[in-house]
Design an enzyme around this catalytic site. Structure first.
Site, PDB file in Angstrom:
ATOM      1  N   TYR A  72       1.104  -0.963  -0.043  1.00  7.03           N
ATOM      2  CA  TYR A  72      -0.147  -0.242  -0.243  1.00  7.03           C
ATOM      3  C   TYR A  72       0.700   1.234  -0.079  1.00  7.03           C
ATOM      4  CZ  TYR A  72      -4.731   2.699   0.302  1.00  7.03           C
ATOM      5  OH  TYR A  72      -5.643   2.842   0.701  1.00  7.03           O
ATOM      6  N   LYS A 129      -3.558   8.692   2.745  1.00  7.74           N
ATOM      7  CA  LYS A 129      -4.571   8.229   3.506  1.00  7.74           C
ATOM      8  C   LYS A 129      -4.359   8.529   5.257  1.00  7.74           C
ATOM      9  CE  LYS A 129      -7.190   6.325   0.407  1.00  7.74           C
ATOM     10  NZ  LYS A 129      -8.439   6.815  -0.378  1.00  7.74           N
TER      11      LYS A 129
END
Ligand code: NAD
Length: 255
Positions: free
Chosen positions: A155, A162
């Site tokens: 990720y 995020k």
């Protein structure tokens, strides 16, 4: 039932029928809201216009968040057509593919800035443009993922983006609260979408989540959309600055 008749909203991030933004659009339209949908570029126009045909009274516009003139045009058109706004859904993220493979350590400056600009800064930019139209208060909802809190293999820079997005949610909520504008994030479990397919090991991620989550399955876009509907409605009037996990409970497990 949640009644959003006479409510006006704008949704960023519909690419196709699998998009979380599209599931949100359907749920919000079913509740009676009138919607503006934006699409990133000409390539997506036809698809999004076709989807929007099923939503009564909706309008569609092109808006690439890296182009300030398109953001300005989008809100000028919303002002013209709707006069005001009650909610905004931010369902946008992007990182160059090479940054979602291999080591986070190797993230280039360019990939880092692109990911943070599109996936995090855009919320601040869109909130700033929407707030003056939210004359009767409002609700802003963004989409995040657990990779902001814990290290999720592959990720990488998107987790960092995020984390910035979730911090932005809190800072925006603190400032916009005085105008009765609420800002919240939904932390969704993994769902097979265009954006998710860009992550190195999506299949493994889906399998792992389904095995470990208390509900023993993966979440559906429809369930995320229902939480967005709740956050855009008066039922959530006391909630702001939160990150709400809609992940079948995955995040509560240590292992
Ligand atoms: P998606 O590919 O359908 O949506 C991503 C959207 O971002 C697309 O519509 C794309 O056009 C848009 N976008 C990218 N760059 C843009 C730009 N420069 N300007 C305007 N729009 C741009 O995938 P999705 O899974 O529905 O993603 C929506 C949101 O949900 C993203 O923020 C994503 O990180 C988040 N999310 C997804 C999952 C998942 O597993 N699918 C899980 C948690 C959070």
């Amino acid at each position: 039932m949640i009644d959003l008749r006479n409510k006006l909203g704008i949704i960023f991030g519909v690419a196709n029928k699998r998009s979380i933004a599209w599931a949100a659009a359907q749920a919000l339209a079913e509740a009676g809201a009138r919607l503006a949908l934006t699409y990133q570029n000409e390539r997506l126009r036809e698809n999004v216009e076709e989807l929007a045909q099923s939503l009564a009274g909706s309008i569609t516009m092109q808006c690439d968040v890296t182009r300030p003139e398109e953001v300005a045009q989008t809100f000028a058109r919303v002002r013209e057509e709707f006069g005001r706004l009650d909610f905004l859904i931010h369902s946008i993220a992007y990182a160059p593919r090479e940054a979602l493979e291999g080591e986070y350590l190797q993230t280039s400056r360019e990939a880092f800035l692109t990911a943070l600009e599109i996936s995090a800064y855009s919320l601040t930019e869109l909130a700033r443009a929407a707030a003056p139209l939210m004359t009767d208060g409002g609700s802003i909802v963004t989409m995040t993922y657990y990779g902001a809190e814990k290290v999720v293999p592959h990720y990488n820079v998107m987790g960092v983006a995020k984390a910035a997005l979730e911090a932005s949610t809190r800072y925006l909520a603190a400032e916009l609260g005085q105008r009765n504008i609420r800002v919240n994030a939904i932390s969704a479990g993994p769902i097979q979408t265009l954006a998710a397919r860009g992550i190195g090991n999506l299949t493994t991620m889906l399998k792992h989540h389904a095995e470990r989550a208390p509900l023993r399955r993966n979440v559906e876009a429809r369930e995320v959309a229902h939480t967005a509907l709740f956050l855009c409605s008066a039922l959530s009037s006391g909630i702001t600055g939160e990150v709400i996990h809609v992940d079948c409970g995955y995040n509560i497990m240590a292992f």
